[in-house]
Design an enzyme around this catalytic site. Structure first.
Site, PDB file in Angstrom:
ATOM      1  N   ASP A  31      35.578  38.192  36.427  1.00 59.04           N
ATOM      2  CA  ASP A  31      35.237  36.585  35.931  1.00 59.04           C
ATOM      3  C   ASP A  31      33.897  36.587  36.513  1.00 59.04           C
ATOM      4  O   ASP A  31      33.577  36.513  37.520  1.00 59.04           O
ATOM      5  CB  ASP A  31      36.447  35.718  36.786  1.00 59.04           C
ATOM      6  CG  ASP A  31      36.194  34.262  35.962  1.00 59.04           C
ATOM      7  OD1 ASP A  31      35.530  34.189  35.138  1.00 59.04           O
ATOM      8  OD2 ASP A  31      37.130  33.544  36.112  1.00 59.04           O
ATOM      9  N   ASP A  32      33.040  36.270  35.453  1.00 58.90           N
ATOM     10  CA  ASP A  32      31.484  35.908  35.623  1.00 58.90           C
ATOM     11  C   ASP A  32      30.961  36.809  36.387  1.00 58.90           C
ATOM     12  O   ASP A  32      29.979  36.869  37.261  1.00 58.90           O
ATOM     13  CB  ASP A  32      31.625  34.648  36.696  1.00 58.90           C
ATOM     14  CG  ASP A  32      32.131  33.204  36.014  1.00 58.90           C
ATOM     15  OD1 ASP A  32      32.692  33.551  34.866  1.00 58.90           O
ATOM     16  OD2 ASP A  32      32.194  32.402  36.748  1.00 58.90           O
ATOM     17  N   CYS A  71      35.096  31.272  30.253  1.00 62.24           N
ATOM     18  CA  CYS A  71      36.494  31.904  30.398  1.00 62.24           C
ATOM     19  C   CYS A  71      37.585  31.647  29.336  1.00 62.24           C
ATOM     20  O   CYS A  71      37.780  32.903  28.780  1.00 62.24           O
ATOM     21  CB  CYS A  71      37.093  31.117  31.722  1.00 62.24           C
ATOM     22  SG  CYS A  71      36.023  31.495  33.216  1.00 62.24           S
ATOM     23  N   ARG A  75      38.682  34.753  26.584  1.00 54.96           N
ATOM     24  CA  ARG A  75      39.923  35.588  26.835  1.00 54.96           C
ATOM     25  C   ARG A  75      40.656  35.501  25.380  1.00 54.96           C
ATOM     26  O   ARG A  75      41.230  36.199  25.094  1.00 54.96           O
ATOM     27  CB  ARG A  75      40.760  34.834  27.772  1.00 54.96           C
ATOM     28  CG  ARG A  75      39.973  35.251  29.261  1.00 54.96           C
ATOM     29  CD  ARG A  75      40.282  34.369  30.455  1.00 54.96           C
ATOM     30  NE  ARG A  75      39.194  34.378  31.372  1.00 54.96           N
ATOM     31  CZ  ARG A  75      39.406  35.311  32.639  1.00 54.96           C
ATOM     32  NH1 ARG A  75      40.248  36.035  32.866  1.00 54.96           N
ATOM     33  NH2 ARG A  75      38.297  35.584  33.253  1.00 54.96           N
ATOM     34  N   LYS A 128      44.201  36.231  36.389  1.00 47.40           N
ATOM     35  CA  LYS A 128      43.833  35.160  35.755  1.00 47.40           C
ATOM     36  C   LYS A 128      44.234  35.029  34.337  1.00 47.40           C
ATOM     37  O   LYS A 128      43.977  35.966  33.535  1.00 47.40           O
ATOM     38  CB  LYS A 128      42.370  34.786  35.910  1.00 47.40           C
ATOM     39  CG  LYS A 128      41.850  33.522  35.157  1.00 47.40           C
ATOM     40  CD  LYS A 128      40.376  33.446  35.385  1.00 47.40           C
ATOM     41  CE  LYS A 128      39.684  32.117  34.599  1.00 47.40           C
ATOM     42  NZ  LYS A 128      38.246  31.776  35.159  1.00 47.40           N
ATOM     43  N   HIS A 130      44.375  31.811  31.981  1.00 48.03           N
ATOM     44  CA  HIS A 130      43.440  30.905  31.368  1.00 48.03           C
ATOM     45  C   HIS A 130      43.752  30.653  29.876  1.00 48.03           C
ATOM     46  O   HIS A 130      42.715  30.271  29.055  1.00 48.03           O
ATOM     47  CB  HIS A 130      41.996  30.932  31.782  1.00 48.03           C
ATOM     48  CG  HIS A 130      41.291  29.867  32.112  1.00 48.03           C
ATOM     49  ND1 HIS A 130      39.962  29.850  32.639  1.00 48.03           N
ATOM     50  CD2 HIS A 130      41.644  28.518  31.967  1.00 48.03           C
ATOM     51  CE1 HIS A 130      39.553  28.415  32.711  1.00 48.03           C
ATOM     52  NE2 HIS A 130      40.428  27.681  32.358  1.00 48.03           N
ATOM     53  N   SER A 153      41.481  29.199  36.774  1.00 45.83           N
ATOM     54  CA  SER A 153      40.367  29.570  37.398  1.00 45.83           C
ATOM     55  C   SER A 153      40.429  29.118  38.867  1.00 45.83           C
ATOM     56  O   SER A 153      41.141  28.294  39.270  1.00 45.83           O
ATOM     57  CB  SER A 153      38.916  28.848  37.016  1.00 45.83           C
ATOM     58  OG  SER A 153      38.821  28.986  35.811  1.00 45.83           O
ATOM     59  N   HIS A 232      34.286  35.033  40.208  1.00 46.09           N
ATOM     60  CA  HIS A 232      34.188  33.519  39.844  1.00 46.09           C
ATOM     61  C   HIS A 232      34.128  32.620  41.230  1.00 46.09           C
ATOM     62  O   HIS A 232      34.826  32.958  42.408  1.00 46.09           O
ATOM     63  CB  HIS A 232      35.134  32.987  39.199  1.00 46.09           C
ATOM     64  CG  HIS A 232      35.224  31.644  38.395  1.00 46.09           C
ATOM     65  ND1 HIS A 232      35.351  30.584  39.078  1.00 46.09           N
ATOM     66  CD2 HIS A 232      35.211  31.168  37.159  1.00 46.09           C
ATOM     67  CE1 HIS A 232      35.408  29.412  38.508  1.00 46.09           C
ATOM     68  NE2 HIS A 232      34.939  29.673  37.172  1.00 46.09           N
ATOM     69  N   ASP A 284      34.398  38.511  31.527  1.00 50.63           N
ATOM     70  CA  ASP A 284      34.804  37.460  30.557  1.00 50.63           C
ATOM     71  C   ASP A 284      33.365  36.686  30.019  1.00 50.63           C
ATOM     72  O   ASP A 284      33.482  36.196  28.955  1.00 50.63           O
ATOM     73  CB  ASP A 284      35.600  36.641  31.214  1.00 50.63           C
ATOM     74  CG  ASP A 284      35.011  35.751  32.021  1.00 50.63           C
ATOM     75  OD1 ASP A 284      34.286  36.026  32.797  1.00 50.63           O
ATOM     76  OD2 ASP A 284      35.690  34.488  32.049  1.00 50.63           O
ATOM     77  N   ASN A 285      32.373  36.903  31.027  1.00 50.19           N
ATOM     78  CA  ASN A 285      31.149  36.291  30.516  1.00 50.19           C
ATOM     79  C   ASN A 285      29.923  36.633  31.664  1.00 50.19           C
ATOM     80  O   ASN A 285      30.310  37.113  32.432  1.00 50.19           O
ATOM     81  CB  ASN A 285      31.411  34.647  30.369  1.00 50.19           C
ATOM     82  CG  ASN A 285      31.852  34.134  31.439  1.00 50.19           C
ATOM     83  OD1 ASN A 285      33.032  33.429  31.244  1.00 50.19           O
ATOM     84  ND2 ASN A 285      31.254  34.031  32.629  1.00 50.19           N
ATOM     85  N   LYS A 305      26.090  32.641  32.277  1.00 45.73           N
ATOM     86  CA  LYS A 305      27.230  31.858  31.720  1.00 45.73           C
ATOM     87  C   LYS A 305      26.960  30.770  31.056  1.00 45.73           C
ATOM     88  O   LYS A 305      26.354  30.030  31.528  1.00 45.73           O
ATOM     89  CB  LYS A 305      28.114  31.687  32.834  1.00 45.73           C
ATOM     90  CG  LYS A 305      29.476  30.897  32.756  1.00 45.73           C
ATOM     91  CD  LYS A 305      30.022  30.957  34.003  1.00 45.73           C
ATOM     92  CE  LYS A 305      31.582  29.914  33.998  1.00 45.73           C
ATOM     93  NZ  LYS A 305      32.312  29.928  35.008  1.00 45.73           N
TER      94      LYS A 305
HETATM   95 MG    MG Z   1      34.346  33.383  33.370  1.00 44.79          MG
END
Ligand code: MG
Length: 465
Positions: A31-32, A71, A75, A128, A130, A153, A232, A284-285, A305
């Site tokens: 994540d991130d 996010c 996803r 996660k 989300h 998150s 994240h 994811d980003n 992001k």
């Molecule tokens: Mg993210």
């Protein structure tokens, strides 16, 4: 009847044998995590020996995109192979799902897990999610046999502690929030088993669960989706990893994720599954840059992001599988949107044919006998189509400020960048190439028209008080 038993056992054995040939799939989704955060993608101080080895033994993809730079929609794109605008998971009103959200990925959407179920795969989601935390939206109702994780998150359910909420974090490289500020639930299937989740051990526990799952499912095809909540913000590492990285806490977190990757790959080797297992590692980003040193790095890419610059949507990606993936550096285009088609092709399953799909089958590239069929990519965020890429060229038609959730910027004219010679989107070539601008404007409009039948916004609705 007794005489038939050996015959039946033999038939059963052959059926199992046929099943065993189906490849296992593991997705490890961060994540991130930014394009510049892995040493195999140029990071000078974060030590990730397991990911380095994974990249050496597998394929490193340098032009791999996520479906959206935040996010929830990202996803949704991974899980369905459809741009999130199509399934209500991209919103002009709310960027992602929150603990008070009433919606989620519609049940009518078909996930990777549901596609692989056609072939009898065992499926598990860890980490996660989300895509909706209410029972009807949880992984167990979207094709996964089991779920263990924080359903959204790790900075949500904020109950105070740092005021203002984030500023201290951004401006103080040593600032560290306490776990209790974030009252996030940890779920086992549909039940909350811990609250607040102990985030210092969450990465370690997710990796351990993944290892246990692979061991328990070694005798039949499986699909394991491991989506780490980190890196994240807020960042947490367990005592074995804290204060170990030159990069600070962000590096500690990543080194703990790397350790888990090592355990997972070693488990696959120990069980002699490496010839029939494909592991995908990606994010994811891009990095959450407003948090300065607490956030990651996009390396040479512009912004991060929440933006449709490359730093928001191009992610470091590794495919590994000694018997399935031919090692190499892949500069072809690919996307998380393509995973569902690729896994379907490799397993003989079918992707839905009753709706518009946006994915391509990347298996010829993985197997080293073809080029990526992906020639274009559309950059969506907040239900706005910002830019389009075709071949090396990217045309920006709309923009927001190059920070997370920035305000709209009025462009005087569309901006054109050649991403293969100008990875940082620095040099606008629109004046020199009006014919390319015109061509890409047509591609942009055609895609907009193709998404006019999009589902209504599913991120906006809130749980009634
Ligand atoms: Mg993210």
């Amino acid at each position: 009847m007794k005489n038939l038993l050996p015959l039946l056992l033999l038939i059963f054995h052959f059926q199992l044998g046929a099943q065993e040939k189906l490849p296992n799939f593991v997705i490890i989704f961060c994540d991130d995590l930014g394009y510049g955060d892995l040493s195999s993608f140029g990071n000078p101080t974060i030590q990730t020996p397991n990911l380095d080895r994974m990249a050496m033994e597998g394929q490193k993809w340098t032009q791999f995109y996520v479906a959206d730079p935040v996010c929830t929609p990202s996803r949704a794109g991974l899980m369905t192979g459809r741009y999130p605008i199509r399934n209500g998971m991209s919103s002009a009103k709310r960027v992602v799902l929150f603990p008070d959200s009433a919606g989620g990925l519609p049940e009518s959407e078909v996930t990777i897990a549901e596609v692989l179920k056609q072939k009898g795969y065992a499926t598990a989601a860890i980490g996660k999610w989300h895509l909706g935390h209410l029972p009807q939206y949880l992984p167990t109702n979207q094709g996964f046999d089991s779920y263990f994780g924080i359903p959204y998150s790790n900075d949500m359910d904020y109950i105070g502690g740092m005021e203002p909420r984030y500023i201290d974090l951004a401006d103080d490289p040593d600032a560290m929030p306490e776990i209790k500020y974030y009252n996030v639930p940890l779920m086992e299937n549909e039940k909350i088993v811990e609250r607040p989740a102990d985030q210092t051990t969450i990465t370690r526990r997710y990796s351990q669960r993944a290892v246990d799952y692979i061991k328990a499912n070694k005798d039949h095809p499986f699909f394991l989706y491991l989506a780490h909540n980190l890196p994240h913000i807020p960042l947490f590492a367990s005592p074995d990893f804290k204060d170990k990285s030159k990069r600070g806490l962000f590096g500690d977190v990543l080194q703990e994720i790397d350790n888990g990757v090592g355990q997972i790959l070693q488990t696959i080797r120990d069980l002699d599954l490496e010839e029939q297992t494909i592991v995908l590692f990606t994010s994811d980003n891009g990095p959450w840059l407003v948090f300065k040193t607490h956030g990651g790095s996009a390396g040479p890419l512009r912004a991060g992001k929440g933006t449709t610059f490359e730093g928001g949507q191009r992610v470091p990606t590794i495919f590994w599988g000694p018997g399935q993936v031919k090692p190499g550096l892949i500069t072809d285009m690919g996307s998380t949107l393509d995973v569902i088609n690729t896994f379907a092709a490799l397993s003989g399953a079918k992707v839905p044919d009753d709706r518009k799909m946006d994915g391509y089958d990347l298996s010829p590239v993985l197997q080293g006998n073809g080029k990526s069929p992906r020639e274009s990519f559309y950059y969506w965020t907040r239900a706005e189509l910002h830019a389009v890429r075709s071949g090396p060229w990217k045309l920006h038609i709309q923009q927001r400020e190059p920070v997370n959730y920035g305000n709209k910027v009025e462009l005087e004219h569309p901006e054109l960048y050649n991403l293969e010679s100008d990875i940082s989107e620095k040099y606008d070539r629109s004046a020199a190439h009006p014919e390319i601008v015109e061509k890409l404007m047509k591609v942009y409009k055609a895609h907009l028209a193709d998404t006019e039948d999009a589902m209504p916004d599913m991120l906006e609705a809130r749980i009634k008080e």
